[in-house]
Scaffold this motif. Structure first.
Motif, PDB file in Angstrom:
ATOM      1  N   ALA A 166       7.332   1.787  -1.862  1.00  0.00           N
ATOM      2  CA  ALA A 166       6.464   1.788  -3.030  1.00  0.00           C
ATOM      3  C   ALA A 166       6.884   0.723  -4.028  1.00  0.00           C
ATOM      4  O   ALA A 166       8.072   0.401  -4.177  1.00  0.00           O
ATOM      5  N   ASN A 167       5.908   0.169  -4.751  1.00  0.00           N
ATOM      6  CA  ASN A 167       6.181  -0.888  -5.729  1.00  0.00           C
ATOM      7  C   ASN A 167       7.172  -0.446  -6.799  1.00  0.00           C
ATOM      8  O   ASN A 167       8.034  -1.219  -7.220  1.00  0.00           O
ATOM      9  N   ASN A 199      -2.723  -2.243  -3.408  1.00  0.00           N
ATOM     10  CA  ASN A 199      -2.540  -1.444  -4.630  1.00  0.00           C
ATOM     11  C   ASN A 199      -1.339  -1.969  -5.409  1.00  0.00           C
ATOM     12  O   ASN A 199      -0.201  -1.835  -4.968  1.00  0.00           O
ATOM     13  N   PRO A 200      -1.570  -2.554  -6.626  1.00  0.00           N
ATOM     14  CA  PRO A 200      -0.438  -3.072  -7.412  1.00  0.00           C
ATOM     15  C   PRO A 200       0.225  -2.020  -8.288  1.00  0.00           C
ATOM     16  O   PRO A 200       1.178  -2.344  -9.004  1.00  0.00           O
ATOM     17  N   GLU A 201      -0.248  -0.781  -8.275  1.00  0.00           N
ATOM     18  CA  GLU A 201       0.332   0.257  -9.111  1.00  0.00           C
ATOM     19  C   GLU A 201       1.689   0.677  -8.560  1.00  0.00           C
ATOM     20  O   GLU A 201       2.050   0.329  -7.426  1.00  0.00           O
ATOM     21  N   PRO A 202       2.466   1.453  -9.346  1.00  0.00           N
ATOM     22  CA  PRO A 202       3.820   1.845  -8.877  1.00  0.00           C
ATOM     23  C   PRO A 202       3.810   2.566  -7.537  1.00  0.00           C
ATOM     24  O   PRO A 202       4.764   2.440  -6.762  1.00  0.00           O
ATOM     25  N   ARG A 252       3.199  -8.559   0.022  1.00  0.00           N
ATOM     26  CA  ARG A 252       3.174  -9.959  -0.399  1.00  0.00           C
ATOM     27  C   ARG A 252       4.467 -10.685  -0.042  1.00  0.00           C
ATOM     28  O   ARG A 252       4.448 -11.870   0.328  1.00  0.00           O
ATOM     29  N   GLY A 292       1.819  -0.365  -2.251  1.00  0.00           N
ATOM     30  CA  GLY A 292       2.750  -1.130  -1.426  1.00  0.00           C
ATOM     31  C   GLY A 292       2.483  -2.618  -1.440  1.00  0.00           C
ATOM     32  O   GLY A 292       2.871  -3.328  -0.503  1.00  0.00           O
ATOM     33  N   GLN A 293       1.842  -3.130  -2.503  1.00  0.00           N
ATOM     34  CA  GLN A 293       1.473  -4.543  -2.543  1.00  0.00           C
ATOM     35  C   GLN A 293       2.693  -5.457  -2.587  1.00  0.00           C
ATOM     36  O   GLN A 293       2.668  -6.551  -2.017  1.00  0.00           O
ATOM     37  N   ALA A 294       3.759  -5.046  -3.268  1.00  0.00           N
ATOM     38  CA  ALA A 294       4.930  -5.910  -3.405  1.00  0.00           C
ATOM     39  C   ALA A 294       5.540  -6.223  -2.042  1.00  0.00           C
ATOM     40  O   ALA A 294       5.817  -7.384  -1.711  1.00  0.00           O
ATOM     41  N   VAL A 295       5.756  -5.214  -1.216  1.00  0.00           N
ATOM     42  CA  VAL A 295       6.332  -5.437   0.114  1.00  0.00           C
ATOM     43  C   VAL A 295       5.397  -6.291   0.965  1.00  0.00           C
ATOM     44  O   VAL A 295       5.842  -7.213   1.673  1.00  0.00           O
ATOM     45  N   VAL A 303      10.842   0.032  -4.850  1.00  0.00           N
ATOM     46  CA  VAL A 303      11.356  -0.840  -3.792  1.00  0.00           C
ATOM     47  C   VAL A 303      12.590  -1.612  -4.238  1.00  0.00           C
ATOM     48  O   VAL A 303      13.407  -2.032  -3.397  1.00  0.00           O
TER      49      VAL A 303
END
Length: 401
Positions: A221-222, A67-70, A78, A73-76, A225
């Motif tokens: 969370a994106n 999920n790339p939304e705010p 990747r 948790g995609q940022a962590v 974070v």
């Protein structure tokens, strides 16, 4: 054998028979009859394509690694993958247990189950298979299965004073100085980001053995974070092992306690045949209304409307809307137009010039004409009728037929 061309006499023309149009007409009739079903099939195909694409689209769940939304948790995930950590996202409990068994004890289990889909037995199976576990905002059932020494201690509002100092010696939080307030709090022997309560110290980040409890999902969370020191805390907590099993249970993992009740069992016995009859009638109605009788035939219509009818219709609209001011403006504009035409004035002549010229040519007092064409206020329908009559009288005095 080829037949000879007929000989034409003087003045005689060769008559060529038109090509048969039966095939073209047949195809047009077939197309008109089938285009509804072609449209329905096209819409069904588009719907199937949409759902197929939606299955492979990004996951919209909170803290999902896809999920790339705010709230995702995609940022962590990747960043961990870029640093050599294998992130696995099992879709159900059996897949999560298989991933943990395949890692040989060198995996971190991240369990985020805000809807409490897993029961006590399923949680105990995960606890036995997992070595290092990270629980995100867990409830009492999860804590009893993974960390019996950690207990819930309430919730801190999101608008509380922020950030909160770490004040702990947990290795994963060694590089973390502050974190945002808010989220669930827990009583434990070891923890970080604590609050003093009447029952003792409560922590937003607690540790017991190989189990870590994170009370605030915003740490991962994106959209949060990069706030405070959330990034190093998330990466050190989740990147301790070469494999991360990021498991978020769904309704499919929920164990039913009995056979599912059918809603049709609660309905009277006559409902089922009535529904079937309504479906048959509906299908027949669709087929009946979808059939066209034939192509449209152009037909001339009486489009000429007398001017008197147009004027009466507009007057009725003004009357129904009580638009006195609009009626005054329309009557004044029409009267000035008639005056300008009678006095042979140009189309660009202003209203003041028309009134002044009318007074000069007719001998009527200019002040009377100005008060008539530019009244101070016509507020009621009775006043509108009186004013219109005076306007008509002045036009007759000037000589407008």
């Amino acid at each position: 054998m080829t037949q000879p061309m007929p000989q034409l006499r003087d003045g005689e023309r060769l008559q060529v028979a038109p090509a048969p149009a039966g095939a073209a007409c047949t195809w047009r009739r077939r197309w008109r009859a089938a285009r509804l079903w072609v449209a329905i099939a096209g819409l069904a195909g588009l719907a199937a394509l949409y759902f197929a694409l939606a299955q492979g689209a990004d996951d919209g769940r909170a803290l999902s690694p896809r999920n790339p939304e705010p709230a995702g948790g995609q940022a962590v995930a990747r960043v961990l993958e870029a640093n050599g950590v294998t992130v696995r996202t099992p879709e159900d409990l059996d897949a999560a247990l298989a991933d943990l068994a395949a890692s040989g004890g060198n995996a971190t289990l991240l369990l985020h189950d805000p809807q409490a889909y897993l029961d006590r037995g399923q949680l105990q199976d995960l606890a036995r298979a997992s070595g290092h576990t990270v629980l995100v905002a867990p409830g009492g059932t999860e804590l009893r299965a993974f960390a019996p020494g950690i207990h819930p201690a309430g919730v801190v509002p999101d608008d509380a004073a922020s950030p909160v100092e770490a004040h702990c010696t947990v290795p994963a939080a060694a590089a973390t100085r502050t974190a945002a307030a808010g989220g669930k709090m827990y009583r434990a022997a070891t923890g970080c980001f604590g609050y003093r309560t009447s029952a003792g110290e409560a922590y937003g980040y607690a540790v017991e053995g190989t189990t870590t409890v994170i009370g605030n999902p915003d740490y991962l969370a994106n959209g949060h974070v990069l706030e405070a020191d959330h990034a190093p805390l998330a990466l050190r907590t989740l990147g301790a092992e070469p494999t991360l099993v990021w498991y978020q249970p769904t309704i499919a993992d929920h164990v039913s306690t009995g056979p599912a009740a059918s809603p049709f069992e609660l309905l009277p016995p006559w409902v089922s045949p009535a529904l079937g009859w309504l479906m048959v009638v509906g299908i027949l109605a669709i087929c009946w209304r979808a059939r066209r009788d034939g192509p449209l035939v152009p037909e001339p219509l009486p489009v000429v409307v007398p001017a008197s009818e147009t004027a009466e219709g507009r007057a009725r609209l003004y009357r129904d809307a009580h638009a006195v001011h609009a009626a005054v403006a329309a009557l004044r504009s029409a009267s000035l137009g008639r005056l300008a035409s009678h006095l042979r004035l140009g189309h660009g002549t202003s209203a003041d010039s028309i009134v002044a010229t009318a007074a000069r040519e007719s001998g009527l007092p200019a002040q009377r004409l100005r008060r008539l064409y530019f009244p101070d206020r016509v507020a009621t329908e009775a006043a509108l009728v009186t004013w219109a009559q005076e306007l008509h009288t002045v036009e007759k005095e000037i000589g407008i037929p």
